[in-house]
Design a protein around this motif. Sequence first.
Motif, mmCIF file in Angstrom:
data_model
loop_
_atom_site.group_PDB
_atom_site.id
_atom_site.type_symbol
_atom_site.label_atom_id
_atom_site.label_comp_id
_atom_site.label_asym_id
_atom_site.label_seq_id
_atom_site.Cartn_x
_atom_site.Cartn_y
_atom_site.Cartn_z
ATOM 1 N N ASP A 6 0.841 -1.184 0.000
ATOM 2 C CA ASP A 6 0.000 0.000 0.000
ATOM 3 C C ASP A 6 0.884 1.245 0.000
ATOM 4 O O ASP A 6 2.099 1.165 0.051
ATOM 5 N N ILE A 7 0.244 2.411 -0.028
ATOM 6 C CA ILE A 7 0.983 3.669 -0.110
ATOM 7 C C ILE A 7 1.681 3.992 1.202
ATOM 8 O O ILE A 7 2.688 4.687 1.227
ATOM 9 N N SER A 8 1.187 3.469 2.319
ATOM 10 C CA SER A 8 1.698 3.845 3.642
ATOM 11 C C SER A 8 3.176 3.515 3.827
ATOM 12 O O SER A 8 3.884 4.214 4.543
ATOM 13 N N ASN A 9 3.669 2.436 3.206
ATOM 14 C CA ASN A 9 5.073 2.071 3.403
ATOM 15 C C ASN A 9 5.975 2.579 2.286
ATOM 16 O O ASN A 9 7.136 2.221 2.201
ATOM 17 N N PHE A 10 5.418 3.432 1.399
ATOM 18 C CA PHE A 10 6.177 3.886 0.244
ATOM 19 C C PHE A 10 7.313 4.824 0.620
ATOM 20 O O PHE A 10 8.403 4.745 0.066
ATOM 21 N N ASP A 11 7.069 5.717 1.578
ATOM 22 C CA ASP A 11 8.128 6.645 1.997
ATOM 23 C C ASP A 11 9.320 5.901 2.601
ATOM 24 O O ASP A 11 10.468 6.292 2.401
ATOM 25 N N SER A 12 9.044 4.833 3.337
ATOM 26 C CA SER A 12 10.147 4.062 3.919
ATOM 27 C C SER A 12 10.957 3.365 2.837
ATOM 28 O O SER A 12 12.169 3.188 2.956
ATOM 29 N N ILE A 13 10.300 2.971 1.734
ATOM 30 C CA ILE A 13 10.994 2.362 0.607
ATOM 31 C C ILE A 13 11.920 3.375 -0.050
ATOM 32 O O ILE A 13 13.058 3.070 -0.403
ATOM 33 N N LEU A 14 11.434 4.626 -0.172
ATOM 34 C CA LEU A 14 12.260 5.691 -0.740
ATOM 35 C C LEU A 14 13.490 5.948 0.131
ATOM 36 O O LEU A 14 14.588 6.180 -0.372
ATOM 37 N N GLU A 15 13.298 5.880 1.428
ATOM 38 C CA GLU A 15 14.414 6.109 2.355
ATOM 39 C C GLU A 15 15.450 4.984 2.250
ATOM 40 O O GLU A 15 16.652 5.225 2.350
ATOM 41 N N LEU A 49 9.111 2.676 -11.316
ATOM 42 C CA LEU A 49 9.222 3.580 -12.454
ATOM 43 C C LEU A 49 8.629 4.937 -12.084
ATOM 44 O O LEU A 49 7.507 5.010 -11.567
ATOM 45 N N GLY A 50 9.393 5.987 -12.366
ATOM 46 C CA GLY A 50 8.952 7.336 -12.007
ATOM 47 C C GLY A 50 9.730 7.898 -10.841
ATOM 48 O O GLY A 50 9.353 8.909 -10.248
ATOM 49 N N ILE A 51 10.841 7.235 -10.497
ATOM 50 C CA ILE A 51 11.706 7.678 -9.393
ATOM 51 C C ILE A 51 13.143 7.732 -9.906
ATOM 52 O O ILE A 51 13.604 6.800 -10.566
ATOM 53 N N SER A 52 13.857 8.802 -9.593
ATOM 54 C CA SER A 52 15.242 8.937 -10.036
ATOM 55 C C SER A 52 16.142 8.030 -9.215
ATOM 56 O O SER A 52 15.734 7.490 -8.175
ATOM 57 N N ASP A 53 17.378 7.864 -9.676
ATOM 58 C CA ASP A 53 18.359 7.039 -8.958
ATOM 59 C C ASP A 53 18.605 7.552 -7.544
ATOM 60 O O ASP A 53 19.070 6.816 -6.674
ATOM 61 N N PHE A 54 18.295 8.830 -7.313
ATOM 62 C CA PHE A 54 18.534 9.435 -6.000
ATOM 63 C C PHE A 54 17.288 9.401 -5.116
ATOM 64 O O PHE A 54 17.248 10.008 -4.048
ATOM 65 N N GLY A 55 16.253 8.695 -5.574
ATOM 66 C CA GLY A 55 15.054 8.547 -4.758
ATOM 67 C C GLY A 55 14.079 9.706 -4.849
ATOM 68 O O GLY A 55 13.197 9.844 -4.002
ATOM 69 N N GLU A 87 0.051 0.607 -9.115
ATOM 70 C CA GLU A 87 0.144 2.066 -9.255
ATOM 71 C C GLU A 87 0.113 2.709 -7.878
ATOM 72 O O GLU A 87 -0.753 2.398 -7.055
ATOM 73 N N ILE A 88 1.076 3.601 -7.617
ATOM 74 C CA ILE A 88 1.081 4.401 -6.393
ATOM 75 C C ILE A 88 1.103 5.855 -6.845
ATOM 76 O O ILE A 88 2.144 6.403 -7.153
ATOM 77 N N ASN A 89 -0.106 6.452 -6.930
ATOM 78 C CA ASN A 89 -0.248 7.784 -7.518
ATOM 79 C C ASN A 89 0.326 7.745 -8.936
ATOM 80 O O ASN A 89 -0.177 7.040 -9.775
ATOM 81 N N ASN A 90 1.401 8.455 -9.213
ATOM 82 C CA ASN A 90 1.983 8.447 -10.566
ATOM 83 C C ASN A 90 3.306 7.677 -10.613
ATOM 84 O O ASN A 90 4.164 7.937 -11.437
ATOM 85 N N ILE A 91 3.460 6.725 -9.703
ATOM 86 C CA ILE A 91 4.606 5.812 -9.689
ATOM 87 C C ILE A 91 4.087 4.415 -10.027
ATOM 88 O O ILE A 91 3.050 3.986 -9.521
ATOM 89 N N LEU A 92 4.829 3.696 -10.880
ATOM 90 C CA LEU A 92 4.441 2.330 -11.234
ATOM 91 C C LEU A 92 5.451 1.348 -10.664
ATOM 92 O O LEU A 92 6.645 1.426 -10.961
ATOM 93 N N ALA A 93 4.963 0.455 -9.792
ATOM 94 C CA ALA A 93 5.827 -0.562 -9.182
ATOM 95 C C ALA A 93 5.708 -1.867 -9.970
ATOM 96 O O ALA A 93 4.612 -2.388 -10.167
ATOM 97 N N VAL A 94 6.847 -2.346 -10.446
ATOM 98 C CA VAL A 94 6.903 -3.610 -11.190
ATOM 99 C C VAL A 94 7.510 -4.654 -10.258
ATOM 100 O O VAL A 94 8.705 -4.630 -9.968
ATOM 101 N N GLU A 95 6.671 -5.552 -9.757
ATOM 102 C CA GLU A 95 7.146 -6.552 -8.793
ATOM 103 C C GLU A 95 7.518 -7.844 -9.505
ATOM 104 O O GLU A 95 6.732 -8.392 -10.284
#
Length: 201
Positions: A6-15, A49-55, A87-95
Amino acid sequence: MCKIKDISNFDSILELGEGQFIEFKNSPDKNLPKEIVAFANASGGVVYLGISDFGEKKGINITNKLKSQIQDIAYNCDPSIIISLTEINNILAVEIKEGKNKPYSCSSGFFMRMGANSQKMSRDEVIDLAVKSGKIRFDEQICHNFYWEDFDDEKFDYYLKLARISNNLPKDEILKNLRLLTNEGLTNAGVLYFAKKPFKY
């Protein structure tokens, strides 16, 4: 493995950033097939997809055409790889889950996820993965440390007699026809059959 539930753990993934189970990409590129293959050959992972190498969240235009293109990339791997898209807003996660039919390859070759990178596999690494995955059976593997002076010609002649195979042909030709010998050497099955002391090997 980090899964996107879900979206709730997305920020921790970015970190966490890129690593063994996470890859960031601004958009699909020519390297996407190798990332998919690398995760399938390892323990699985997610390409965001939709995230730079720097998060940094850049976003991507998610369309049915884009989803179809990514599914096609996974399908065209050898063998095909099953993926799931979230889909997480405008980010696409390919698992990509760990593959059950390793080793996998794409048009660029065989890849393995190692840390934050997808490394091209050497020939020996591909063979090793195939062996571990049960694709190459023990008896078909080459016994590289076998010495031909340990080959038992009496056992071989006795086998030919029992099997009613003519011994007019050269020994190596007979062994190749029996699939006990390749250009790389005698197989483990050949050693078990015809070595003087198989336990040595």
